[in-house]
Design an enzyme around this catalytic site. Structure first.
Site, PDB file in Angstrom:
ATOM      1  N   ASP A 164       0.863  -1.182   0.000  1.00 17.45           N
ATOM      2  CA  ASP A 164       0.000   0.000   0.000  1.00 17.45           C
ATOM      3  C   ASP A 164       0.903   1.237   0.000  1.00 17.45           C
ATOM      4  O   ASP A 164       1.785   1.364   0.864  1.00 17.45           O
ATOM      5  CB  ASP A 164      -0.890  -0.019   1.239  1.00 17.45           C
ATOM      6  N   ASN A 172      -2.331  13.318  -3.358  1.00 14.91           N
ATOM      7  CA  ASN A 172      -3.443  13.855  -4.147  1.00 14.91           C
ATOM      8  C   ASN A 172      -3.900  15.209  -3.625  1.00 14.91           C
ATOM      9  O   ASN A 172      -4.183  16.132  -4.414  1.00 14.91           O
ATOM     10  CB  ASN A 172      -4.621  12.873  -4.125  1.00 14.91           C
ATOM     11  N   HIS A 177      -4.357  15.372  -8.383  1.00 18.82           N
ATOM     12  CA  HIS A 177      -4.568  14.000  -8.842  1.00 18.82           C
ATOM     13  C   HIS A 177      -3.694  13.642 -10.046  1.00 18.82           C
ATOM     14  O   HIS A 177      -3.410  12.460 -10.266  1.00 18.82           O
ATOM     15  CB  HIS A 177      -6.043  13.786  -9.198  1.00 18.82           C
ATOM     16  N   ASP A 181      -1.707  10.274 -10.154  1.00 18.96           N
ATOM     17  CA  ASP A 181      -1.774   9.295 -11.247  1.00 18.96           C
ATOM     18  C   ASP A 181      -0.380   8.906 -11.722  1.00 18.96           C
ATOM     19  O   ASP A 181      -0.116   7.739 -12.036  1.00 18.96           O
ATOM     20  CB  ASP A 181      -2.586   9.860 -12.419  1.00 18.96           C
ATOM     21  N   GLU A 207      -4.727   2.656  -3.986  1.00 18.68           N
ATOM     22  CA  GLU A 207      -3.264   2.661  -3.954  1.00 18.68           C
ATOM     23  C   GLU A 207      -2.718   1.341  -3.429  1.00 18.68           C
ATOM     24  O   GLU A 207      -1.593   1.271  -2.958  1.00 18.68           O
ATOM     25  CB  GLU A 207      -2.751   3.819  -3.081  1.00 18.68           C
TER      26      GLU A 207
END
Length: 290
Positions: A164, A172, A177, A181, A207
């Site tokens: 994770d 973010n 974002h 990404d 994630e």
């Protein structure tokens, strides 16, 4: 029953229909001649009848052979459609003829190839995470189940890694974002680059990533997780500071003969949360009790 079988064969065969039509058409003159000779008062007309009969038989054979050759591309098309329907395999068929049958044959062949490409594209979209290029959760469940069954059958070790990305929501929130990404894409590429060809990796959450390592014991799985951890730390994505991309890892060596995928994931998830409680960017591991 036999009559019904003949009717079914006739209804399903274009070759037979065309041949019967041609056969009746070519034999009408012979039938007319036979009737005429039977009713005629002329002398010996037997030789004439034999000649005409022989010519008709030759014409019949020629007619059947021609029809068989003309319709051969259609039989190829029929066979290709059936093979694709049953096996999903695309047979290469083509015709150099420029008549209607040639056009139909090549048209259907192109349609089958295009249909197969579209289906394959949809299949990839259905099983692939578009952002990272890894498999998605649905694909992972199927692929992992196959690996578990194989490991149980072959009595080989199997390990799982759950990872994770640490504080991904902050990335973010603070950087947008688009940057998030880019982090996910870089993480996916790193995972693909570090794993072996037969390993199964997928993005199963926002994630969160999951990896199944076939024929792998706990020590080797931990080595792979540590290698991934080090490679993730080296990811450079502007405007993030160096070393900002890290992940927590939960590693679990499963017992394929006794555990389900759900049980394995739960055990690996427990190790993942242990890694998070230990300060993140670390690897925690455990093995199933034998």
């Amino acid at each position: 029953m036999r009559l019904a079988g003949l009717k079914t064969t006739f209804n399903s065969s274009l070759t037979l229909k065309i041949f019967c039509t041609c056969f009746l058409s070519t034999h009408l003159p012979l039938i007319s001649l036979a009737v005429y000779l039977t009713m005629s008062s002329h002398g010996n007309l037997g030789p004439i009848f034999i000649v005409v009969l022989s010519a008709t038989l030759v014409g019949t054979i020629f007619c059947l052979g021609s029809v068989w050759i003309f319709l051969h591309p259609l039989r190829q098309v029929t066979r290709a459609i059936e093979i694709y329907r049953v096996k999903g395999h695309v047979e290469k068929i083509s015709s150099l003829r420029q008549d209607e049958i040639g056009v139909v044959t090549n048209g259907v062949a192109n349609l089958i190839r295009e249909l197969d490409r579209k289906i394959e594209q949809l299949r990839r979209q259905a099983y692939t995470d578009p952002l990272t290029g890894l498999g998605n959760r649905h694909w992972f469940n199927e692929a992992a189940a196959r690996e578990i069954s194989r490991a149980a059958r072959d009595k080989t070790p199997l390990a799982l890694i759950l990872l994770d990305l640490d504080h991904f929501k902050r990335i973010n929130d603070e950087y947008g974002h688009d940057v998030g990404d880019k982090v996910l894409m870089a993480a996916g590429a790193t995972i693909q680059d570090c794993l072996r060809p037969h390993d199964v990796a997928a993005r199963i959450g926002g994630e969160e990533f999951s990896i199944v390592l076939a024929n792998t014991n706990l020590d080797t799985a931990v080595e792979i997780a540590n290698r991934l951890k080090t490679r993730l730390e080296r990811i450079i994505i502007n405007p993030l500071p160096n070393g900002r991309v890290t992940a927590s890892f939960g590693v679990y060596q499963a017992d394929p003969a006794k555990q389900s995928l759900k049980t394995m994931l739960k055990a690996a998830d427990h190790q993942l949360y242990s890694a998070k409680r230990s300060g993140r960017n670390t690897v925690c591991s455990a093995a199933a009790l034998s």
